[in-house]
Design a protein around this motif. Sequence first.
Motif, PDB file in Angstrom:
ATOM      1  N   MET A   1       5.710   8.561  -1.375  1.00 19.37           N
ATOM      2  CA  MET A   1       5.666   9.364  -0.160  1.00 19.37           C
ATOM      3  C   MET A   1       4.798   8.654   0.867  1.00 19.37           C
ATOM      4  SD  MET A   1       4.431  13.344   0.380  1.00 19.37           S
ATOM      5  CE  MET A   1       2.811  13.080  -0.343  1.00 19.37           C
ATOM      6  N   GLU A   2       5.340   8.488   2.059  1.00 17.09           N
ATOM      7  CA  GLU A   2       4.576   7.868   3.130  1.00 17.09           C
ATOM      8  C   GLU A   2       5.059   8.387   4.469  1.00 17.09           C
ATOM      9  OE1 GLU A   2       5.359   3.570   3.708  1.00 17.09           O
ATOM     10  OE2 GLU A   2       6.683   3.797   1.984  1.00 17.09           O
ATOM     11  N   GLY A   3       4.223   8.208   5.483  1.00 18.28           N
ATOM     12  CA  GLY A   3       4.576   8.699   6.806  1.00 18.28           C
ATOM     13  C   GLY A   3       3.421   8.519   7.757  1.00 18.28           C
ATOM     14  N   ASN A   4       3.379   9.377   8.786  1.00 14.58           N
ATOM     15  CA  ASN A   4       2.332   9.292   9.791  1.00 14.58           C
ATOM     16  C   ASN A   4       1.789  10.685  10.068  1.00 14.58           C
ATOM     17  OD1 ASN A   4       1.017   9.008  12.569  1.00 14.58           O
ATOM     18  ND2 ASN A   4       1.619   6.892  12.156  1.00 14.58           N
ATOM     19  N   LEU A   5       0.509  10.753  10.328  1.00 15.06           N
ATOM     20  CA  LEU A   5      -0.143  12.040  10.557  1.00 15.06           C
ATOM     21  C   LEU A   5       0.260  12.673  11.881  1.00 15.06           C
ATOM     22  CD1 LEU A   5      -3.717  11.166   9.253  1.00 15.06           C
ATOM     23  CD2 LEU A   5      -1.877  12.343   8.031  1.00 15.06           C
ATOM     24  N   ASN A   6       1.032  11.965  12.702  1.00 12.24           N
ATOM     25  CA  ASN A   6       1.535  12.595  13.924  1.00 12.24           C
ATOM     26  C   ASN A   6       2.741  13.489  13.643  1.00 12.24           C
ATOM     27  OD1 ASN A   6       3.616  10.755  13.543  1.00 12.24           O
ATOM     28  ND2 ASN A   6       3.047   9.456  15.275  1.00 12.24           N
ATOM     29  N   THR A   7       3.231  13.459  12.401  1.00 14.37           N
ATOM     30  CA  THR A   7       4.346  14.333  12.023  1.00 14.37           C
ATOM     31  C   THR A   7       3.915  15.414  11.033  1.00 14.37           C
ATOM     32  OG1 THR A   7       5.026  12.847  10.222  1.00 14.37           O
ATOM     33  CG2 THR A   7       6.032  12.499  12.385  1.00 14.37           C
ATOM     34  N   ILE A   8       2.853  15.178  10.296  1.00 14.74           N
ATOM     35  CA  ILE A   8       2.300  16.178   9.387  1.00 14.74           C
ATOM     36  C   ILE A   8       0.782  16.066   9.426  1.00 14.74           C
ATOM     37  CG2 ILE A   8       2.634  14.593   7.437  1.00 14.74           C
ATOM     38  CD1 ILE A   8       2.778  17.059   5.608  1.00 14.74           C
ATOM     39  N   PRO A   9       0.081  17.124   9.795  1.00 17.01           N
ATOM     40  CA  PRO A   9      -1.384  17.057   9.860  1.00 17.01           C
ATOM     41  C   PRO A   9      -1.986  16.727   8.496  1.00 17.01           C
ATOM     42  CG  PRO A   9      -0.562  19.023  10.983  1.00 17.01           C
ATOM     43  CD  PRO A   9       0.602  18.426  10.251  1.00 17.01           C
ATOM     44  N   LEU A  10      -3.135  16.103   8.517  1.00 17.96           N
ATOM     45  CA  LEU A  10      -3.789  15.710   7.273  1.00 17.96           C
ATOM     46  C   LEU A  10      -4.056  16.914   6.379  1.00 17.96           C
ATOM     47  CD1 LEU A  10      -5.130  13.646   5.432  1.00 17.96           C
ATOM     48  CD2 LEU A  10      -7.199  13.805   6.844  1.00 17.96           C
ATOM     49  N   LEU A  26      -3.952   8.748  -2.435  1.00 18.12           N
ATOM     50  CA  LEU A  26      -3.526   8.896  -1.046  1.00 18.12           C
ATOM     51  C   LEU A  26      -4.356   7.949  -0.190  1.00 18.12           C
ATOM     52  CD1 LEU A  26      -1.950  10.395   1.222  1.00 18.12           C
ATOM     53  CD2 LEU A  26      -3.885  11.992   1.323  1.00 18.12           C
ATOM     54  N   ALA A  27      -3.686   7.028   0.484  1.00 18.20           N
ATOM     55  CA  ALA A  27      -4.347   6.101   1.401  1.00 18.20           C
ATOM     56  C   ALA A  27      -4.020   6.520   2.827  1.00 18.20           C
ATOM     57  CB  ALA A  27      -3.885   4.673   1.149  1.00 18.20           C
ATOM     58  N   VAL A  28      -5.056   6.728   3.628  1.00 25.70           N
ATOM     59  CA  VAL A  28      -4.906   7.154   5.016  1.00 25.70           C
ATOM     60  C   VAL A  28      -5.633   6.153   5.903  1.00 25.70           C
ATOM     61  CG1 VAL A  28      -5.312   9.003   6.677  1.00 25.70           C
ATOM     62  CG2 VAL A  28      -4.856   9.572   4.291  1.00 25.70           C
ATOM     63  N   GLN A  29      -5.044   5.847   7.049  1.00 25.75           N
ATOM     64  CA  GLN A  29      -5.668   4.927   7.998  1.00 25.75           C
ATOM     65  C   GLN A  29      -5.703   5.589   9.368  1.00 25.75           C
ATOM     66  OE1 GLN A  29      -6.474   1.627   6.940  1.00 25.75           O
ATOM     67  NE2 GLN A  29      -7.416   1.046   8.880  1.00 25.75           N
ATOM     68  N   VAL A  30      -6.888   5.794   9.908  1.00 24.36           N
ATOM     69  CA  VAL A  30      -7.042   6.342  11.257  1.00 24.36           C
ATOM     70  C   VAL A  30      -7.744   5.289  12.097  1.00 24.36           C
ATOM     71  CG1 VAL A  30      -8.100   8.132  12.673  1.00 24.36           C
ATOM     72  CG2 VAL A  30      -7.075   8.728  10.474  1.00 24.36           C
ATOM     73  N   GLY A  31      -6.993   4.645  12.975  1.00 23.53           N
ATOM     74  CA  GLY A  31      -7.541   3.505  13.697  1.00 23.53           C
ATOM     75  C   GLY A  31      -7.919   2.432  12.690  1.00 23.53           C
ATOM     76  N   PRO A  32      -9.114   1.873  12.791  1.00 26.71           N
ATOM     77  CA  PRO A  32      -9.531   0.860  11.815  1.00 26.71           C
ATOM     78  C   PRO A  32     -10.146   1.453  10.556  1.00 26.71           C
ATOM     79  CG  PRO A  32     -11.189   1.057  13.518  1.00 26.71           C
ATOM     80  CD  PRO A  32     -10.075   2.007  13.905  1.00 26.71           C
ATOM     81  N   PHE A  72       1.179   7.904  -0.284  1.00 30.25           N
ATOM     82  CA  PHE A  72       0.748   8.485  -1.558  1.00 30.25           C
ATOM     83  C   PHE A  72       1.430   7.740  -2.692  1.00 30.25           C
ATOM     84  CE2 PHE A  72       1.068  11.496  -5.106  1.00 30.25           C
ATOM     85  CZ  PHE A  72      -0.274  11.823  -5.257  1.00 30.25           C
ATOM     86  N   GLN A  73       0.613   7.174  -3.578  1.00 35.64           N
ATOM     87  CA  GLN A  73       1.116   6.427  -4.727  1.00 35.64           C
ATOM     88  C   GLN A  73       0.861   7.237  -5.992  1.00 35.64           C
ATOM     89  OE1 GLN A  73       2.715   3.334  -4.602  1.00 35.64           O
ATOM     90  NE2 GLN A  73       3.164   3.748  -6.755  1.00 35.64           N
TER      91      GLN A  73
END
Length: 246
Positions: A1-10, A26-32, A72-73
């Motif tokens: 499962m992967e995507g962007n937080l602009n489509t589903i809030p954290l 779950l790996a999340v990247q916000v900016g750097p 998400f792995q």
Amino acid sequence: MEGNLNTIPLTELLELIHGHRRSGVLAVQVGPLPLSLRFSAGEVVGAAILDWEGLEALFTFPLHPKEGPFRFQPSPPSQEPPLLPFAALLGEWARVNDEWDRFRTLVDSPSRVLEAIRPKPPLEVFQGGKSVRAAAKAWGVPLLIAMERAYMGVREGDLYPLRRYAWYALRIRYQGRKGKTLEEYGQLQALLDGTRNLGEVIASGVPVGLVRRYLVQALSTGEVAPPGRGWLLRDLTWEMEKEGEA
């Protein structure tokens, strides 16, 4: 499962993993800024910003970012206990995020060095200049408690923020071929030879914002990996937000 937080809030993403009792990372990247969350049967059992681990690191990460990629792995469940029950973890994360926002109105990051103007207890630890992180260690208290004391000290006029940060003491020396990040900051190439710390580099005329942006990029790519790089990256990104550099 992967995507962007602009489509589903954290928060919804976390609740989805929790509700389906998923296990994995779950790996999340916000900016750097990266965040790694380990789940077991839907509960958060581990959290880290690079090498900075635990709830203290987790609660500094923004809970409501507008965007950022995630992945998400899945993995087998572990026997690790939850850091906190899920509902309590989300509630405390939100509360501490708000506290950090409040304290940072006067002290931009825990790496900021403060000086005691009126060194009354317990603020005498800042005599001669000390960062909030160093004060937390000296006091033996959680970082958030130290930040609150620093905030109150600045607000009451007992502490004064100096124009330097704990990371000014960092020395960086490259051997052999320069990394790609350093090549983009040609002004720094001749100066990052390990003979001077970053404070001395800045004192030589290199803008602090340039050094900060270089560090953020180099830490994010792994070209620079000192111990404590997780909290260092978090502090640098906080400082960039405050200065409008991000």
